[in-house]
Design a protein around this motif. Sequence first.
Motif, PDB file in Angstrom:
ATOM      1  N   ALA A 277     114.945  31.960 -42.861  1.00 46.96           N
ATOM      2  CA  ALA A 277     116.095  31.112 -43.205  1.00 46.96           C
ATOM      3  C   ALA A 277     117.267  31.384 -42.275  1.00 46.96           C
ATOM      4  CB  ALA A 277     116.502  31.335 -44.658  1.00 46.96           C
ATOM      5  N   GLY A 278     117.407  32.626 -41.828  1.00 50.40           N
ATOM      6  CA  GLY A 278     118.488  32.948 -40.903  1.00 50.40           C
ATOM      7  C   GLY A 278     118.337  32.200 -39.593  1.00 50.40           C
ATOM      8  N   THR A 279     117.102  32.126 -39.097  1.00 52.94           N
ATOM      9  CA  THR A 279     116.826  31.368 -37.876  1.00 52.94           C
ATOM     10  C   THR A 279     117.078  29.880 -38.105  1.00 52.94           C
ATOM     11  OG1 THR A 279     115.100  32.983 -37.344  1.00 52.94           O
ATOM     12  CG2 THR A 279     115.104  30.940 -36.086  1.00 52.94           C
ATOM     13  N   ALA A 280     116.646  29.379 -39.249  1.00 47.41           N
ATOM     14  CA  ALA A 280     116.838  27.958 -39.555  1.00 47.41           C
ATOM     15  C   ALA A 280     118.318  27.599 -39.595  1.00 47.41           C
ATOM     16  CB  ALA A 280     116.163  27.622 -40.890  1.00 47.41           C
ATOM     17  N   LYS A 281     119.140  28.465 -40.163  1.00 45.92           N
ATOM     18  CA  LYS A 281     120.581  28.179 -40.227  1.00 45.92           C
ATOM     19  C   LYS A 281     121.204  28.189 -38.840  1.00 45.92           C
ATOM     20  CE  LYS A 281     121.087  31.213 -43.667  1.00 45.92           C
ATOM     21  NZ  LYS A 281     121.734  32.057 -44.712  1.00 45.92           N
ATOM     22  N   ALA A 282     120.727  29.097 -37.983  1.00 43.36           N
ATOM     23  CA  ALA A 282     121.234  29.131 -36.608  1.00 43.36           C
ATOM     24  C   ALA A 282     120.872  27.844 -35.871  1.00 43.36           C
ATOM     25  CB  ALA A 282     120.669  30.342 -35.873  1.00 43.36           C
ATOM     26  N   TYR A 358     103.485  27.835 -41.242  1.00 43.54           N
ATOM     27  CA  TYR A 358     103.998  28.536 -40.061  1.00 43.54           C
ATOM     28  C   TYR A 358     103.966  30.047 -40.283  1.00 43.54           C
ATOM     29  CZ  TYR A 358     108.380  29.966 -42.297  1.00 43.54           C
ATOM     30  OH  TYR A 358     109.302  30.576 -43.122  1.00 43.54           O
ATOM     31  N   GLY A 359     104.056  30.799 -39.204  1.00 39.75           N
ATOM     32  CA  GLY A 359     104.275  32.239 -39.278  1.00 39.75           C
ATOM     33  C   GLY A 359     103.179  33.055 -39.920  1.00 39.75           C
ATOM     34  N   LEU A 360     101.959  32.514 -40.043  1.00 37.79           N
ATOM     35  CA  LEU A 360     100.909  33.274 -40.714  1.00 37.79           C
ATOM     36  C   LEU A 360     100.561  34.530 -39.917  1.00 37.79           C
ATOM     37  CD1 LEU A 360      98.443  30.456 -41.877  1.00 37.79           C
ATOM     38  CD2 LEU A 360     100.446  31.390 -43.053  1.00 37.79           C
ATOM     39  N   GLY A 361     100.338  35.624 -40.635  1.00 38.44           N
ATOM     40  CA  GLY A 361      99.970  36.880 -39.996  1.00 38.44           C
ATOM     41  C   GLY A 361     101.058  37.453 -39.107  1.00 38.44           C
ATOM     42  N   GLY A 362     102.296  37.001 -39.312  1.00 39.22           N
ATOM     43  CA  GLY A 362     103.410  37.526 -38.533  1.00 39.22           C
ATOM     44  C   GLY A 362     103.664  36.808 -37.225  1.00 39.22           C
ATOM     45  N   ARG A 363     103.037  35.645 -37.021  1.00 37.32           N
ATOM     46  CA  ARG A 363     103.284  34.901 -35.774  1.00 37.32           C
ATOM     47  C   ARG A 363     104.774  34.598 -35.657  1.00 37.32           C
ATOM     48  NH1 ARG A 363      99.091  30.756 -33.398  1.00 37.32           N
ATOM     49  NH2 ARG A 363      98.148  32.833 -33.236  1.00 37.32           N
ATOM     50  N   ASP A 364     105.304  34.759 -34.430  1.00 37.94           N
ATOM     51  CA  ASP A 364     106.739  34.604 -34.184  1.00 37.94           C
ATOM     52  C   ASP A 364     107.245  33.236 -34.627  1.00 37.94           C
ATOM     53  OD1 ASP A 364     107.103  37.098 -33.173  1.00 37.94           O
ATOM     54  OD2 ASP A 364     107.187  36.514 -31.074  1.00 37.94           O
ATOM     55  N   VAL A 365     108.432  33.246 -35.216  1.00 35.04           N
ATOM     56  CA  VAL A 365     109.134  32.016 -35.577  1.00 35.04           C
ATOM     57  C   VAL A 365     110.431  32.013 -34.777  1.00 35.04           C
ATOM     58  CG1 VAL A 365     110.064  30.625 -37.444  1.00 35.04           C
ATOM     59  CG2 VAL A 365     108.144  32.173 -37.886  1.00 35.04           C
ATOM     60  N   ARG A 366     110.469  31.232 -33.723  1.00 32.03           N
ATOM     61  CA  ARG A 366     111.594  31.238 -32.803  1.00 32.03           C
ATOM     62  C   ARG A 366     112.521  30.059 -33.062  1.00 32.03           C
ATOM     63  NH1 ARG A 366     109.928  34.169 -27.663  1.00 32.03           N
ATOM     64  NH2 ARG A 366     108.005  35.232 -28.251  1.00 32.03           N
ATOM     65  N   VAL A 367     113.700  30.149 -32.454  1.00 31.70           N
ATOM     66  CA  VAL A 367     114.663  29.064 -32.573  1.00 31.70           C
ATOM     67  C   VAL A 367     114.038  27.749 -32.128  1.00 31.70           C
ATOM     68  CG1 VAL A 367     116.803  28.143 -31.586  1.00 31.70           C
ATOM     69  CG2 VAL A 367     116.728  30.509 -32.406  1.00 31.70           C
ATOM     70  N   GLU A 368     113.346  27.772 -30.991  1.00 34.21           N
ATOM     71  CA  GLU A 368     112.762  26.529 -30.475  1.00 34.21           C
ATOM     72  C   GLU A 368     111.652  26.007 -31.385  1.00 34.21           C
ATOM     73  OE1 GLU A 368     111.282  29.963 -27.720  1.00 34.21           O
ATOM     74  OE2 GLU A 368     113.119  29.403 -28.807  1.00 34.21           O
TER      75      GLU A 368
END
Length: 396
Positions: A277-282, A358-368
């Motif tokens: 959520a922090g990334t989403a808000k950014a 998204y993000g299964l198994g710790g896959r990176d969730v980036r701004v892009e």
Amino acid sequence: MAKANQIRKSLSGNEAVAIAMMQMGPDVFPAFPITPSTEVPQYFSSFVANGECKAEFVAVESEHSAMSACIGASAAGARVMTATSSNGLGLMWEMLHIASGDRCPIIMALVNRAMSPALNIHNDHSDSMGARDTGWIQMYSENTQEAYDNAIQILKIAEDEEVMVPGMVCYDGFITSHSVENLFIMDNKEVADFVGINKRTGAGLLGEKSIAVGPMVLTNYYMEMKRQQKQGLLNAKDVALRVAKEYEELTGRKYGLFEAYRLEDAEVALVIIGSSAGTAKAVADELREKGIKAGVLKIRLYRPFPVEEICEALKNVKAIAVMDKAEGLSGNGGPLYVDVAGSLYGKYSDKILMSYIYGLGGRDVRVESLESVYMDLLEALETGKYNKYNYLGLRE
């Protein structure tokens, strides 16, 4: 209510939650270690060994035994806490239902980690989402401060006489559990005063009254028992708001059932849970600077699910992406998507609603990554064409 004397600290999520548990003064803490929640009982056991906490720390042989010990102690009238992750929660499966059905207000730190197979120690929400229908309160945390604050509030909610069901405070493995962040904590007395004494002491199996815990109930009253259990869980919503108000008066930190971030005039929005959520808000902030009306709905209380309030928060949004860090394996979207879709059904017929795993198994969730979801929403608004079910960052 007088403001708390708050102390600024740099702590990991696990240490912050362990401190909160120590401050709340449980009577019994059974636990079995599993990455990435191991530090919680490790820190807590050191508090017991150092005389900072009078709890009985019980080292057991499995997570099934840990929850069994929790239920026995809680049924006797004790204030009880524990911690686990992933397959450890899976091994507790039978006992999760028994804890909630027997109305034992146990508090568990659930450090979210992917379920096996394949063996993976990193974060997603497949463990807690798999347990979403076990009758436990589920409260999710974006960061270390929220993990500390939620742990304190969820105890007061669970032990309320109108609720009396167990609760999980969930936070993301490694991302929150092991990352050190600045936060404010209260002193021990202020936390103890806020949560109050254990009112169940003397009211359980060891009390004066003769009560039954875990009886056999067949066709005659089973449905009525489950209806009562559900009502206790539903009552947690109003109690959570009341407790959050009291906590705000004490600390100045405001909490609700969810955080509606820049949703007032949003045309596109993400519904999301946990640290992402922090990334989403950014991302929403960056898009706002470009003239795009983007918003975020961050779920805090997931069980019970705040249906009416979420409908109201999303009423003006034209296109919504629901982000699930768990695969529902139903072909009908992730678990959060199903809940949001069910909430909106019959209320609105003109909204675009898309599911993203998204993000299964710790896959990176980036701004892009999240920016691309907003772009998908904007394209759907413009063309009217979109895929309802999607994976984010998947190598097909």
